[in-house]
Design an enzyme around this catalytic site. Structure first.
Site, mmCIF file in Angstrom:
data_model
loop_
_atom_site.group_PDB
_atom_site.id
_atom_site.type_symbol
_atom_site.label_atom_id
_atom_site.label_comp_id
_atom_site.label_asym_id
_atom_site.label_seq_id
_atom_site.Cartn_x
_atom_site.Cartn_y
_atom_site.Cartn_z
ATOM 1 N N GLU A 89 51.404 75.328 73.824
ATOM 2 C CA GLU A 89 52.871 75.478 73.762
ATOM 3 C C GLU A 89 53.423 75.892 75.123
ATOM 4 O O GLU A 89 54.450 75.372 75.583
ATOM 5 C CB GLU A 89 53.243 76.521 72.697
ATOM 6 C CG GLU A 89 54.657 76.400 72.179
ATOM 7 C CD GLU A 89 54.870 75.170 71.304
ATOM 8 O OE1 GLU A 89 55.363 74.150 71.859
ATOM 9 O OE2 GLU A 89 54.576 75.221 70.109
ATOM 10 N N CYS A 101 48.799 69.220 64.467
ATOM 11 C CA CYS A 101 49.570 69.764 65.589
ATOM 12 C C CYS A 101 50.557 70.850 65.130
ATOM 13 O O CYS A 101 50.143 71.919 64.724
ATOM 14 C CB CYS A 101 50.241 68.630 66.336
ATOM 15 S SG CYS A 101 50.691 69.082 68.025
ATOM 16 N N HIS A 102 51.871 70.585 65.148
ATOM 17 C CA HIS A 102 52.827 71.546 64.591
ATOM 18 C C HIS A 102 52.996 71.355 63.086
ATOM 19 O O HIS A 102 53.650 72.160 62.432
ATOM 20 C CB HIS A 102 54.195 71.403 65.268
ATOM 21 C CG HIS A 102 54.226 71.903 66.681
ATOM 22 N ND1 HIS A 102 53.912 71.100 67.745
ATOM 23 C CD2 HIS A 102 54.517 73.124 67.208
ATOM 24 C CE1 HIS A 102 54.011 71.793 68.870
ATOM 25 N NE2 HIS A 102 54.370 73.025 68.580
#
Length: 230
Positions: A167, A135-136
């Site tokens: 996002e 993910c991030h």
């Protein structure tokens, strides 16, 4: 002999200067944890500051119906509330089989620019170990240089991570220090890839580098790590 994995969580708990809480994202640790546990992995938890690694409360709410996430919160708080300091693992890549970074928005603010984290990743890569994030979490790779050459770790590597569309849909774009999709695409030389639809599962394995796009990809990332470690 049990396989050993070092799991690094963010220490960052605020979404930019918004006053909104953030941290690491629950299913992105809970789902791989289940995979690692089933594979009899020995897990060690670290964060830049050590101590409590902040859990994003929004992820607890969003995954309140997810059995894996609920179980993790109820039974394993000691794991993220007593993390070791990340810097204490420098020079110890030989002691582990893999390195894993769960996401959440926190890593965008601290781990993406953390010099100790960058050195840790470079050391694991130099030792031929699996390095992974979801993910991030792949934000941790964007500023890592390869030992010896100084070339970006991601140069020419196929990679994924949280997309710009995701996002926007999460309504967090305005708070981000950079857009992860854009930066991953830039550093890799246009090798960023993503699922056909937002929030779809996407796991990318490029040699010993494993990345996942979003929360739905966390389970697959856990499986890919176990497979790559062997």
């Amino acid at each position: 002999m049990a396989r050993k994995i070092l799991i690094v969580l963010t220490s960052h708990k605020e979404l930019g200067n918004s006053g909104k809480p953030t941290g690491w994202y629950l299913p992105e640790l809970a789902h791989p944890y289940d995979i690692f546990k089933a594979a009899d992995y020995e897990m060690t938890f670290a964060s830049p500051l050590g101590g409590v690694a902040p859990l994003d409360p929004g992820s607890v709410e969003a995954f309140a119906q997810d059995a894996s996430s609920v179980s993790f919160v109820q039974n394993h708080a000691a794991l993220w509330e007593n993390t070791a300091k990340l810097s204490s693992f420098l020079g110890k890549a030989d002691e582990f089989d893999a390195l894993f970074y769960p996401g959440g928005h926190g890593p965008m603010f601290d781990l993406a620019v953390d010099a100790d984290s960058q050195q840790l990743i470079a050391e694991f890569v130099a030792k031929g170990k699996v390095v992974s994030a979801v993910c991030h979490g792949p934000a941790v790779f964007v500023n890592v240089a390869l030992p010896g050459t100084g070339e970006p770790l991601l140069k020419g590597k196929e990679v994924t991570g949280f997309s710009n569309v995701e996002e926007d849909q999460a309504q967090k774009t305005e708070y981000m220090p950079f857009l992860l999709e854009d930066r991953l695409n830039e550093v890799s030389g246009g090798k960023y890839v993503k699922a056909a639809e937002p929030w779809g599962v996407k796991v990318v394995v490029d040699g010993k580098l494993i990345t996942g796009q979003n929360p739905a990809s966390a389970h697959g990332v856990g499986e890919a790590i176990v497979k790559a470690v062997g």
